[in-house]
Design an enzyme around this catalytic site. Sequence first.
Site, PDB file in Angstrom:
ATOM      1  N   GLY A   1      -4.650   0.844   9.776  1.00 57.82           N
ATOM      2  CA  GLY A   1      -5.431  -0.320   9.368  1.00 57.82           C
ATOM      3  C   GLY A   1      -4.953  -0.896   8.054  1.00 57.82           C
ATOM      4  O   GLY A   1      -4.025  -0.408   7.447  1.00 57.82           O
TER       5      GLY A   1
ATOM      6  N   PRO B   1       3.627  -2.552   7.146  1.00 59.66           N
ATOM      7  CA  PRO B   1       3.412  -1.102   7.151  1.00 59.66           C
ATOM      8  C   PRO B   1       2.499  -0.690   6.005  1.00 59.66           C
ATOM      9  O   PRO B   1       2.483  -1.336   4.952  1.00 59.66           O
ATOM     10  CB  PRO B   1       4.808  -0.514   6.970  1.00 59.66           C
ATOM     11  CG  PRO B   1       5.721  -1.622   6.677  1.00 59.66           C
ATOM     12  CD  PRO B   1       4.994  -2.919   6.755  1.00 59.66           C
TER      13      PRO B   1
ATOM     14  N   ILE C   1       4.841  -3.870   1.955  1.00 56.51           N
ATOM     15  CA  ILE C   1       4.141  -2.590   2.069  1.00 56.51           C
ATOM     16  C   ILE C   1       2.681  -2.770   1.649  1.00 56.51           C
ATOM     17  O   ILE C   1       2.400  -3.337   0.587  1.00 56.51           O
ATOM     18  CB  ILE C   1       4.825  -1.483   1.217  1.00 56.51           C
ATOM     19  CG1 ILE C   1       4.227  -0.115   1.540  1.00 56.51           C
ATOM     20  CG2 ILE C   1       4.762  -1.756  -0.268  1.00 56.51           C
ATOM     21  CD1 ILE C   1       4.656   0.454   2.870  1.00 56.51           C
ATOM     22  N   LYS C   2       1.773  -2.364   2.515  1.00 53.01           N
ATOM     23  CA  LYS C   2       0.359  -2.315   2.130  1.00 53.01           C
ATOM     24  C   LYS C   2       0.179  -0.976   1.426  1.00 53.01           C
ATOM     25  O   LYS C   2       0.218   0.077   2.068  1.00 53.01           O
ATOM     26  CB  LYS C   2      -0.553  -2.422   3.361  1.00 53.01           C
ATOM     27  CG  LYS C   2      -2.027  -2.393   2.993  1.00 53.01           C
ATOM     28  CD  LYS C   2      -2.906  -2.423   4.238  1.00 53.01           C
ATOM     29  CE  LYS C   2      -4.350  -2.139   3.857  1.00 53.01           C
ATOM     30  NZ  LYS C   2      -5.102  -1.549   4.975  1.00 53.01           N
ATOM     31  N   LEU C   3       0.024  -1.058   0.124  1.00 55.27           N
ATOM     32  CA  LEU C   3       0.058   0.153  -0.697  1.00 55.27           C
ATOM     33  C   LEU C   3      -1.336   0.749  -0.855  1.00 55.27           C
ATOM     34  O   LEU C   3      -2.225   0.149  -1.459  1.00 55.27           O
ATOM     35  CB  LEU C   3       0.650  -0.193  -2.063  1.00 55.27           C
ATOM     36  CG  LEU C   3       0.814   0.972  -3.039  1.00 55.27           C
ATOM     37  CD1 LEU C   3       1.732   2.047  -2.468  1.00 55.27           C
ATOM     38  CD2 LEU C   3       1.356   0.465  -4.371  1.00 55.27           C
TER      39      LEU C   3
END
Lengths: 65, 147
Positions: free
Chosen positions: A65, B70, B97-99
């Site tokens: 998510g 990601p 990047i979703k950190l």
Amino acid sequence: MRLIVNGNETNVSAETFAELLLELGYEDMPVATAVNMSVVRKKDRDIVRLKEGDRVEILVPMQGG
Amino acid sequence: MDPLQFYGVSVASRLLLGTAQYPSPAILADAITRSEADILTVSLRRESTGGSGGRDFWKLISAMGKKILPNTAGCHSAKEAITTAEMARDVFDTPWIKLEVIGNADTLQPDVFGLVEAARELCAQGFQVFPYTTDDLIVAEKLLSVG
């Protein structure tokens, strides 16, 4: 050779990272790899040699998510 | 309304869609289509040796033709998140990047100190960071200041 693969002790005959992925059934699959907390890029898998006791991570795309 | 932009990339939909917790792959595919979202978040995780879940999931997602974001879900330290981001860049071929640096496993509240530390390093490496943070304005300023 004994490796720790994704936290599990595993005996393999592979000597390189590319061979390890084949041996463990990850061929034709997008995977991200690391050994001892260092990233092993796709282009380096043929040349990175594994040694006894290495801690290997093999990650695959999964729902998130 | 102006199109939403992330790091110079325009997207028509303002909805970023997660891919977790769907009851089946068919429902996930249907949700992606009907949502008209341009960006899907995905994670990288361990799978049992030779398992097919990751392969099947990736086949479904790549067939949808969406932009992939990601994430570093499940990381509890800056170091772990940095390594996961580096691995994600290699496998997904994107600097996005979703950190996420998780501070509490139950509430999933972010560890904003680890987040800023990881963001600093990843921005220096050329990543384009989407931080998972709180509404704390000082944290937001710190994130901006590191890139």
